[in-house]
Design an enzyme around this catalytic site. Structure first.
Site, mmCIF file in Angstrom:
data_model
loop_
_atom_site.group_PDB
_atom_site.id
_atom_site.type_symbol
_atom_site.label_atom_id
_atom_site.label_comp_id
_atom_site.label_asym_id
_atom_site.label_seq_id
_atom_site.Cartn_x
_atom_site.Cartn_y
_atom_site.Cartn_z
ATOM 1 N N VAL A 30 47.696 -27.622 -42.479
ATOM 2 C CA VAL A 30 46.571 -26.971 -41.819
ATOM 3 C C VAL A 30 45.580 -28.055 -41.405
ATOM 4 C CG1 VAL A 30 44.768 -25.229 -42.000
ATOM 5 C CG2 VAL A 30 46.922 -24.921 -43.228
ATOM 6 N N ASP A 31 45.518 -28.336 -40.126
ATOM 7 C CA ASP A 31 44.714 -29.439 -39.596
ATOM 8 C C ASP A 31 43.542 -28.866 -38.803
ATOM 9 O OD1 ASP A 31 43.696 -31.788 -38.688
ATOM 10 O OD2 ASP A 31 45.361 -32.256 -37.338
ATOM 11 N N SER A 32 42.331 -29.069 -39.333
ATOM 12 C CA SER A 32 41.145 -28.567 -38.633
ATOM 13 C C SER A 32 40.914 -29.288 -37.315
ATOM 14 C CB SER A 32 39.906 -28.712 -39.528
ATOM 15 O OG SER A 32 39.694 -30.073 -39.872
ATOM 16 N N GLY A 33 41.530 -30.466 -37.147
ATOM 17 C CA GLY A 33 41.381 -31.208 -35.904
ATOM 18 C C GLY A 33 42.288 -30.709 -34.797
#
Length: 297
Positions: free
Chosen positions: A179-182
C-alpha cells in the site's frame, strides 16, 4: 596467579553496560537522557567491584542479579507503567544474551585447537581473553545496531503489505501488495485508481499478442476482441523517466485482505509492469491507497 586490574575491569563493565542500554533504547525506540544512561551504567559497573570483596558471594545469587538489572533499567528508562518497565527489562536481557552469545560463538568459531576423544573430534574450549572481548564487543554492537535498523525497516514495510487476489477470465492470481501512499495514478478519463502489478504472475493467462503489447507499450490489431474491450492506456511518469504509457485492464474481480476478511474493490484498473517491482520479492504489486481507504471510510 594472573594479575587482575580492578580499574580496567570496572571501566570495561561501565562501557559495556552503557552500550547495552543504548542498544535497548535503539531496539525499543526509547528516548533516553545521557545522564540517566551514564548513571545506570555507573551503578551496574560499581557493583562489579564487589567481586573483589568478601561480599562476592552475594553477586553470584540469582536474586541479586535480578534486582541489580531491575535497578539499572529503572535508572536509565524510569518507571512510567508496569508494562513499559517489563518491556525494558526483557529487552535488556535480550541484548545481553545476544551480545554474550555472539562473543561465545565468535570465540569458538575463531579458535583452532581441537583434541581427539573417543574417536571423535571435539572442540577444546579455552577461556575468552579480555583482549578478544574488547575487540569483538564493539563489532557485535555495530552489527546488532545495523540489524535492528533493517528489522525496523522491514517491519514498517510489512505493516503496509497486504494480500491481494485478482481474477481474470476465471483464473485467480494471488499477490502481495504494498500500500503506497505515493501511488496516485488514475485513469485520466474515468478517474479510476490504478493498481500496478508485475506481469510475470499473469504470463500464463494472457495471449501472446497481449504480452507483446505490454512489453512494447503499443497497441496492435491482433488483440482478441474479448481482451481489447478491457484495455486502457494510462499515462504515467516516474522519477527520472519521461512520461510513458502503462497498459491497464478492467479485470473480473480484485480483492484485498487485512488478515481477517476479503474486501472486493469494484472501481479499479490493473496496470501491468513488465519487470519486477521489488528487488527482494517482498511484494509484486503496488496497491492504490484509495482501494483500502475507501473501504475503511
Amino acid at each position: 596467579m594472573p594479575l587482575i586490574y580492578a580499574d580496567l575491569v570496572w571501566l570495561l563493565n561501565l562501557c559495556f553496560d552503557a552500550m547495552l542500554l543504548w542498544l535497548v533504547a535503539i531496539m525499543l525506540k526509547r528516548r533516553v537522557r545521557l545522564w540517566r544512561l551514564t548513571l545506570a551504567a555507573l551503578f551496574g559497573s560499581l557493583l562489579v567491584l564487589l567481586l573483589f570483596t568478601p561480599f562476592a558471594y552475594m553477586m553470584s545469587h540469582i536474586a541479586t542479579k535480578l534486582i541489580v538489572s531491575f535497578f539499572i533499567v529503572w535508572i536509565c528508562f524510569g518507571f512510567h507503567r508496569f508494562r513499559f518497565f517489563i518491556e525494558n527489562v526483557l529487552a535488556f536481557y535480550f541484548a545481553t544474551f545476544m551480545m554474550g552469545g555472539g562473543l561465545i560463538a565468535f570465540h569458538f568459531l575463531l579458535q583452532s585447537e581441537i583434541t581427539a576423544y573417543s574417536s571423535q573430534w571435539l572442540l577444546h574450549s579455552t577461556s575468552i581473553s579480555w583482549l578478544f572481548v574488547v575487540m569483538m564487543f564493539p563489532i557485535l554492537w555495530l552489527l546488532s545496531k545495523m540489524q535492528m535498523g533493517t528489522i525496523r525497516e522491514k517491519k514498517l514495510r510489512f505493516e503496509h503489505v497486504i494480500d491481494v487476489r485478482v481474477t481474470c477470465f476465471g483464473q485467480t492470481v494471488c499477490l502481495k501488495g504494498l500500500v503506497d501512499s505515493g501511488n496516485q495514478l488514475r485513469d485520466p478519463l474515468t478517474n479510476t485508481p490504478v493498481m500496478i502489478v508485475e506481469l510475470q504472475p499473469f504470463a500464463h493467462i494472457f495471449p501472446p499478442a497481449v504480452l507483446q503489447m505490454i512489453h512494447k507499450r503499443t497497441y496492435t490489431d491482433d488483440i482478441p476482441s474479448e481482451w481489447a474491450s478491457r484495455i486502457r492506456f494510462v499515462p504515467y511518469r516516474a522519477v527520472g523517466v519521461e512520461q510513458q504509457l502503462l497498459i491497464a485492464m478492467k479485470l473480473d474481480d480484485v480483492q484485498w485482505s487485512d488478515g481477517k476478511q476479503w474486501t472486493s474493490v469494484t472501481k479499479v484498473l490493473v496496470g501491468f509492469h513488465p519487470s519486477s517491482l521489488s528487488a527482494d520479492g517482498e511484494y509484486n504489486c503496488i496497491v492504490h491507497p484509495h482501494m483500502v481507504m475507501s473501504q475503511a471510510s
